[in-house]
Design an enzyme around this catalytic site. Structure first.
Site, PDB file in Angstrom:
ATOM      1  N   SER A  92     -10.489 -16.792  -3.017  1.00  0.00           N
ATOM      2  CA  SER A  92     -12.214 -17.132  -2.721  1.00  0.00           C
ATOM      3  C   SER A  92     -12.491 -18.553  -2.267  1.00  0.00           C
ATOM      4  O   SER A  92     -11.766 -19.596  -3.386  1.00  0.00           O
ATOM      5  CB  SER A  92     -13.410 -16.581  -4.113  1.00  0.00           C
ATOM      6  OG  SER A  92     -13.100 -17.079  -4.986  1.00  0.00           O
TER       7      SER A  92
ATOM      8  N   GLN B 233      -0.270  -6.318   2.718  1.00  0.00           N
ATOM      9  CA  GLN B 233      -0.083  -7.491   1.014  1.00  0.00           C
ATOM     10  C   GLN B 233      -0.397  -7.030   0.009  1.00  0.00           C
ATOM     11  O   GLN B 233      -1.789  -6.824   0.501  1.00  0.00           O
ATOM     12  CB  GLN B 233      -0.641  -8.538   1.785  1.00  0.00           C
ATOM     13  CG  GLN B 233      -0.448  -9.587   0.735  1.00  0.00           C
ATOM     14  CD  GLN B 233      -1.630 -10.669   0.765  1.00  0.00           C
ATOM     15  OE1 GLN B 233      -2.731 -10.414   1.316  1.00  0.00           O
ATOM     16  NE2 GLN B 233      -1.386 -11.751   0.265  1.00  0.00           N
TER      17      GLN B 233
ATOM     18  N   GLU C 196     -14.680 -19.794  -4.367  1.00  0.00           N
ATOM     19  CA  GLU C 196     -14.871 -20.670  -5.355  1.00  0.00           C
ATOM     20  C   GLU C 196     -13.162 -21.424  -6.052  1.00  0.00           C
ATOM     21  O   GLU C 196     -13.601 -22.381  -6.498  1.00  0.00           O
ATOM     22  CB  GLU C 196     -15.978 -19.970  -6.705  1.00  0.00           C
ATOM     23  CG  GLU C 196     -16.770 -19.029  -6.535  1.00  0.00           C
ATOM     24  CD  GLU C 196     -17.557 -18.747  -5.224  1.00  0.00           C
ATOM     25  OE1 GLU C 196     -16.941 -17.845  -5.279  1.00  0.00           O
ATOM     26  OE2 GLU C 196     -18.168 -18.733  -4.788  1.00  0.00           O
TER      27      GLU C 196
ATOM     28  N   GLU D   4       1.166 -21.475   4.176  1.00  0.00           N
ATOM     29  CA  GLU D   4      -0.152 -21.284   5.828  1.00  0.00           C
ATOM     30  C   GLU D   4      -1.135 -21.983   5.380  1.00  0.00           C
ATOM     31  O   GLU D   4      -1.902 -22.536   4.690  1.00  0.00           O
ATOM     32  CB  GLU D   4      -0.519 -19.802   5.318  1.00  0.00           C
ATOM     33  CG  GLU D   4      -1.253 -19.176   5.864  1.00  0.00           C
ATOM     34  CD  GLU D   4      -1.013 -19.359   7.518  1.00  0.00           C
ATOM     35  OE1 GLU D   4       0.080 -19.220   8.136  1.00  0.00           O
ATOM     36  OE2 GLU D   4      -2.110 -19.121   8.301  1.00  0.00           O
TER      37      GLU D   4
HETATM   38  C1  FAD Z   1     -12.191  -6.990   3.510  1.00  0.00           C
HETATM   39  C2  FAD Z   1     -11.431  -7.611   2.211  1.00  0.00           C
HETATM   40  C3  FAD Z   1      -9.428  -7.837   2.461  1.00  0.00           C
HETATM   41  C4  FAD Z   1      -8.812  -7.933   1.467  1.00  0.00           C
HETATM   42  N1  FAD Z   1      -7.287  -7.620   2.548  1.00  0.00           N
HETATM   43  C5  FAD Z   1      -6.867  -8.318   0.818  1.00  0.00           C
HETATM   44  C6  FAD Z   1      -5.420  -7.375   1.084  1.00  0.00           C
HETATM   45  O1  FAD Z   1      -4.884  -7.204   2.356  1.00  0.00           O
HETATM   46  N2  FAD Z   1      -3.891  -7.585   0.220  1.00  0.00           N
HETATM   47  C7  FAD Z   1      -4.733  -8.203  -1.184  1.00  0.00           C
HETATM   48  O2  FAD Z   1      -3.540  -8.107  -1.847  1.00  0.00           O
HETATM   49  N3  FAD Z   1      -6.131  -8.457  -1.272  1.00  0.00           N
HETATM   50  C8  FAD Z   1      -6.763  -8.794  -0.725  1.00  0.00           C
HETATM   51  N4  FAD Z   1      -8.369  -9.065  -0.552  1.00  0.00           N
HETATM   52  C9  FAD Z   1      -8.733  -9.207  -2.142  1.00  0.00           C
HETATM   53  C10 FAD Z   1      -8.891 -10.451  -2.622  1.00  0.00           C
HETATM   54  O3  FAD Z   1      -8.313 -11.454  -2.297  1.00  0.00           O
HETATM   55  C11 FAD Z   1     -10.015 -10.907  -3.757  1.00  0.00           C
HETATM   56  O4  FAD Z   1     -10.850 -10.144  -2.887  1.00  0.00           O
HETATM   57  C12 FAD Z   1      -9.763 -12.431  -4.064  1.00  0.00           C
HETATM   58  O5  FAD Z   1      -8.481 -12.694  -4.237  1.00  0.00           O
HETATM   59  C13 FAD Z   1     -11.265 -12.227  -4.763  1.00  0.00           C
HETATM   60  O6  FAD Z   1     -11.098 -11.172  -6.250  1.00  0.00           O
HETATM   61  P1  FAD Z   1     -12.077 -10.005  -6.931  1.00  0.00           P
HETATM   62  O7  FAD Z   1     -12.909  -9.315  -5.372  1.00  0.00           O
HETATM   63  O8  FAD Z   1     -11.403  -9.794  -7.677  1.00  0.00           O
HETATM   64  O9  FAD Z   1     -13.341 -10.911  -7.246  1.00  0.00           O
HETATM   65  P2  FAD Z   1     -13.445 -11.342  -8.448  1.00  0.00           P
HETATM   66  O10 FAD Z   1     -11.744 -12.175  -8.820  1.00  0.00           O
HETATM   67  O11 FAD Z   1     -13.424 -10.711  -9.579  1.00  0.00           O
HETATM   68  O12 FAD Z   1     -14.252 -12.587  -8.456  1.00  0.00           O
HETATM   69  C14 FAD Z   1     -15.909 -12.367  -8.878  1.00  0.00           C
HETATM   70  C15 FAD Z   1     -16.559 -13.382  -8.079  1.00  0.00           C
HETATM   71  O13 FAD Z   1     -16.692 -14.612  -9.299  1.00  0.00           O
HETATM   72  C16 FAD Z   1     -15.656 -16.177  -8.896  1.00  0.00           C
HETATM   73  N5  FAD Z   1     -14.884 -16.560  -9.544  1.00  0.00           N
HETATM   74  C17 FAD Z   1     -13.591 -15.579 -10.177  1.00  0.00           C
HETATM   75  N6  FAD Z   1     -12.507 -16.918 -10.540  1.00  0.00           N
HETATM   76  C18 FAD Z   1     -13.601 -17.605 -10.771  1.00  0.00           C
HETATM   77  C19 FAD Z   1     -12.941 -19.391 -11.274  1.00  0.00           C
HETATM   78  N7  FAD Z   1     -12.471 -19.117 -12.525  1.00  0.00           N
HETATM   79  N8  FAD Z   1     -14.405 -19.884 -11.372  1.00  0.00           N
HETATM   80  C20 FAD Z   1     -15.291 -20.204 -10.721  1.00  0.00           C
HETATM   81  N9  FAD Z   1     -15.431 -18.769 -10.371  1.00  0.00           N
HETATM   82  C21 FAD Z   1     -14.768 -17.609  -9.989  1.00  0.00           C
HETATM   83  C22 FAD Z   1     -15.083 -15.449  -7.182  1.00  0.00           C
HETATM   84  O14 FAD Z   1     -15.179 -16.424  -6.605  1.00  0.00           O
HETATM   85  C23 FAD Z   1     -16.530 -14.376  -7.070  1.00  0.00           C
HETATM   86  O15 FAD Z   1     -17.465 -15.194  -7.030  1.00  0.00           O
HETATM   87  C24 FAD Z   1      -8.923  -8.088   0.223  1.00  0.00           C
HETATM   88  C25 FAD Z   1     -10.103  -8.544  -0.251  1.00  0.00           C
HETATM   89  C26 FAD Z   1     -11.642  -8.266   0.265  1.00  0.00           C
HETATM   90  C27 FAD Z   1     -13.393  -8.467   0.588  1.00  0.00           C
END
Ligand code: FAD
Lengths: 398, 379
Positions: free
Chosen positions: A383, A126, A385, A244
């Site tokens: 997440s 993905q 949140e 899903e």
């Molecule tokens: C082990 C692992 C596997 C993954 N596998 C895939 C995959 O196969 N394909 C894929 O496309 N992605 C994948 N992901 C990505 C995952 O979907 C993202 O990590 C997730 O969407 C969060 O984005 P970020 O890590 O950039 O955090 P950020 O978006 O930068 O968020 C940082 C923090 O801010 C909080 N936050 C952000 N916006 C808000 C808001 N509006 N209000 C309150 N809090 C907020 C978040 O909840 C988090 O606590 C994977 C991630 C991990 C860790």
């Protein structure tokens, strides 16, 4: 109201049990029980066994080779499979891409890709997230520019789970910078061996290689690999999120995890008495067990509600938050139960085929690592949140 | 009342902080942790030269510290730097020798403080969990000396120590306080087998088996069967050190997370603008201050009565255990995916913080212990 399963459901459960008893290879269930890493072959072996039985694509309609199970049946399978320590079904092709193709794909795409998902010819990963686009997925920047019969893709995806095994990636790419960010996104199917694609491992905090970065440098993708219409990719991706719902709560996994916690706690002793009888620890187990019993019912309650489809968004948010919180609490209890033996970390012990003498209790090796690794489940797939934001907005109108 | 450090303690803190900043970056730390012994003998000598090891011992024992606040000062910095060198092993093994040893036995402390001898306390056993009195390892009289049999579990730096301080039963039953003795055992004595391994948070420990190990009369530390009070005080020092280490690690997690909340942008704003995260960060801040106060209480009670000491130490270990987990989990969560990676340092702090709860008593153990001691003491 009646909270018992129907006779058909019970018969179905027996059938699933018998199947698992007979067909789930012990080599696989042992690895799962010990939190050992599964190889690509391991996962494919299990997919193959399920596919032979016609049980791999449980929620697909029969016309596409699916099992056509009800949500309750799917839930029963999840429970039993987790209890038997079956490997998890890798969701990317089966549960994420396939529903989108069935709903929005061209006839050629359906004919070409669905059978290959079932028989294991394709391993999909993905490609949504980018370094700058996580929670704010719509801000993604990977560009796809039309050039004759091709799109030319440039940019970077990240966190690509099991991308190291994949020969295909489904991506959200930017095809327009006009209007709202959501309106310029397209859904593209890309061969991983196309020139210009580079994949690099990301090692997770407990040392495993599970996720990757994928770089696109002038990657030429035939236009027939566009799913649906250009600039409508956001709609398709959202459809997927709301589609899903089953097993998002992970009740089966949690039940299996609870059984594991109890097994450890029976084995560990405090002053000669099993830890499971220690009042403080027993209270910790009781609390999460009560939560889990309630979640199992919440899960079935919302899945069988007549308006479930209409409310799918907020419902899956709720199930995801509660489900991940409970699983993480169980991971916490498992490591807690091990006491000092949560510390030793012989990483080779988690590799398939390791035959060394364990340190401490026999299946302690992966418990702490699993606790740390599963911090991911409240981060990925939106997440917790972001899920709460969805509930606030969509249910309560705040 | 005075909550400031003495000039000596301040110097100690600055010296150690500077050393870590200059020589102990996270990459260096990973390399050291992955080495066969899991720590660097070279860095260890430098710690000795800088007086870091000496600060853990009283003047009478050849050091220049040894008080509760000396320990907490050093270990807080250890926590900040994720230092893996055998300081805790030295506190535990060294303190047992300092409390119970005769002049000849205490002479070893010179080597410990000089960074030449590594000592480790081999007390926990495969079945003991966190129980202080659970000792099944036995020592029997053998002529003028002793014969030792038993197994010790998760002995911190037990695969590198030259001298092991081993608890063994010379009388009484498994859970009796009376009848526990401590012995000095050379790690290379015949019948001693150590199986060393890394721990998930980057330290090193060992399972050690003692099979008919012959010891001479000079191996017994203190009175036969009477080691428990000193052992208990030694474990209290260990728990205090770990609690202080947790404070250092928590504050690093806090600072990294605050910085990230200010710089990471999603939805066009720094994520720190989201109130959902602001309040949780505020909660962490308060909890960390509570944890710090509990550690100050414990350090201040280290030389008071047994009850006061044990209550304050259990309070600190239970509070830092609970809050440590919270800080680790929340800091990762508020970062999102980046904190799940090996490359980003936060995850390593989180691992250490959570695993501190698995050393010398977790939240439940110390909560129950607190309740029990408070009930007996009628406080
Ligand atoms: C082990 C692992 C596997 C993954 N596998 C895939 C995959 O196969 N394909 C894929 O496309 N992605 C994948 N992901 C990505 C995952 O979907 C993202 O990590 C997730 O969407 C969060 O984005 P970020 O890590 O950039 O955090 P950020 O978006 O930068 O968020 C940082 C923090 O801010 C909080 N936050 C952000 N916006 C808000 C808001 N509006 N209000 C309150 N809090 C907020 C978040 O909840 C988090 O606590 C994977 C991630 C991990 C860790």
């Amino acid at each position: 109201m009646d909270i018992s399963y129907s006779a058909e459901d019970l018969a179905f459960r027996e059938k699933v049990r018998a199947f698992l008893q007979e067909r789930l290879p012990r080599t696989l269930s042992e690895k799962v029980r010990r939190n050992q890493h599964l190889s690509r072959d391991d996962m494919e072996q299990w997919h193959g066994i399920l596919n032979d039985k016609g049980w791999l694509a449980q929620d697909w309609p029969k016309e596409h080779g699916g099992a056509g199970w009800t949500t309750v049946q799917q839930q029963i399978f999840e429970d039993e499979a987790a209890a038997a320590n079956a490997p998890r079904i890798v969701p990317f092709g089966l549960k994420m891409l396939a529903p989108v193709l069935m709903k929005f794909g061209s006839p050629e795409q359906k004919d070409r890709y669905l059978p290959r998902i079932l028989n294991g010819s394709d391993w999909w990963c993905q490609g949504y997230s980018e370094p700058g686009a996580g929670s704010d997925l719509a801000s993604l920047k990977t560009r796809a520019v039309r050039d004759g019969d091709h799109y030319v893709v440039n940019g970077q995806k990240t966190w690509t789970t099991l991308g190291q095994h994949a020969n295909k990636i489904f991506c959200l790419v930017r095809t327009s910078t006009e209007g709202k960010p959501q309106e310029g996104i397209s859904f593209l199917l890309i061969d991983m061996d196309t020139p210009g694609i580079t994949i690099r491992p990301i090692i997770l905090l407990e040392g495993t290689h599970e996720v990757n970065e994928v770089f696109f440098d002038d990657v030429r993708v035939p236009i027939e690999n566009l799913v649906g219409e250009e600039n409508k990719g956001w709609t398709y991706a959202k459809y997927l999120l709301t589609h899903e719902r089953t097993n998002i709560a992970g009740v089966g996994f949690s039940r299996a995890a609870l059984a594991h916690v109890k097994a450890i706690a029976r084995d560990q002793k405090v002053r000669g008495r099993p830890l499971i009888n220690d009042p403080l620890f027993a209270a910790r187990i009781a609390k999460v067990e009560m939560e889990l019993a309630a979640l199992a019912t919440t899960n079935l309650r919302v899945l069988s509600a007549p308006d479930a489809a209409a409310n799918a968004g907020p419902i899956s948010s709720m199930l995801k938050i509660k489900g991940t919180e409970i699983r993480q609490e169980l991971n916490d209890l498992a490591r807690r139960a091990l006491g000092p033996y949560a510390l030793p970390f012989v990483s080779e012990a988690l590799e398939p085929g390791w035959n060394g003498e364990p340190i401490g209790p026999e299946d302690a090796a992966g418990v702490a690592a699993d606790y740390f690794n599963n911090r991911k489940i409240s981060i990925y797939g939106g997440s917790n949140e972001v899920q709460r934001n969805i509930i606030s907005k969509m249910v309560m109108g705040l | 009342m005075d909550f400031s450090l003495t000039d000596e303690q301040r110097m100690l803190k600055d010296t150690l902080a500077r050393f870590v900043a200059d020589n102990y970056g996270i990459e260096v730390r990973h390399e050291i942790a992955a080495s066969p012994e899991g720590f660097s003998r070279d860095i260890w000598s430098q710690f000795a030269e800088l007086g870091i090891i000496g600060a853990l011992f009283a003047e009478a024992d050849g050091g220049f510290g040894g008080g509760g606040f000396d320990l907490s000062t050093v270990f807080e910095e250890i926590g900040r730097g994720l230092v893996v060198e055998p300081l805790l092993a030295s506190v535990l093994g060294g303190n047992a020798i300092a409390s119970l040893g005769d002049e000849a036995q205490k002479a070893r402390l010179e080597g410990v403080i000089a960074g030449e001898t590594i000592v480790a306390l081999a007390h926990g056993e495969p079945q003991s969990r966190y129980d202080h009195v659970h000792v099944e390892t036995r020592a029997e009289r053998d002529g003028d000396g002793w014969r030792l049999n038993g197994e010790k579990a998760v002995v911190l730096n037990g695969d590198s120590a030259g001298t092991l301080v081993v608890s063994a039963r010379t009388g009484g039953e498994v859970w009796d306080e009376e009848g526990i003795s401590l012995f000095l055992v050379p790690a290379n004595a015949e019948g001693v087998t150590a199986r060393g391994y890394p721990t998930i948070d980057g330290l090193h420990a060992a399972e050690i088996a003692f099979e008919a190990v012959t010891l001479d009369g000079g191996a017994l530390l203190g009175r036969e069967g009477g080691a428990f009070p000193a052992l208990e005080e030694t474990l209290a020092r260990g728990a205090l050190a770990l609690s202080a280490e947790a404070i250092g690690a928590m504050e690093v997690c806090r600072d990294i997370t605050i910085e990230y909340l200010k710089t990471r942008r999603q939805f066009g704003v720094p994520i720190g603008k989201f109130q959902a995260l602001q309040h949780r960060m505020a909660t962490l801040l308060m909890e960390i201050e509570q944890a710090r106060s509990s550690v100050i209480n414990a350090a201040g009670c280290l030389n008071r009565s047994r009850e006061e000491r044990e209550l304050a130490v259990s309070a600190a270990k239970a509070m830092t255990g609970r809050i440590g987990r919270m800080v680790a989990e929340e800091a990762i969560q508020m970062h999102g995916g980046i904190a799940m990676t090996w490359e980003y340092s936060l995850g390593h702090y989180a691992k250490r913080l959570v695993m501190i709860d698995h050393q010398f008593g977790d939240v439940d153990f110390h909560t129950a212990r607190y309740a029990e001691i408070a009930a007996v003491a009628g406080v």
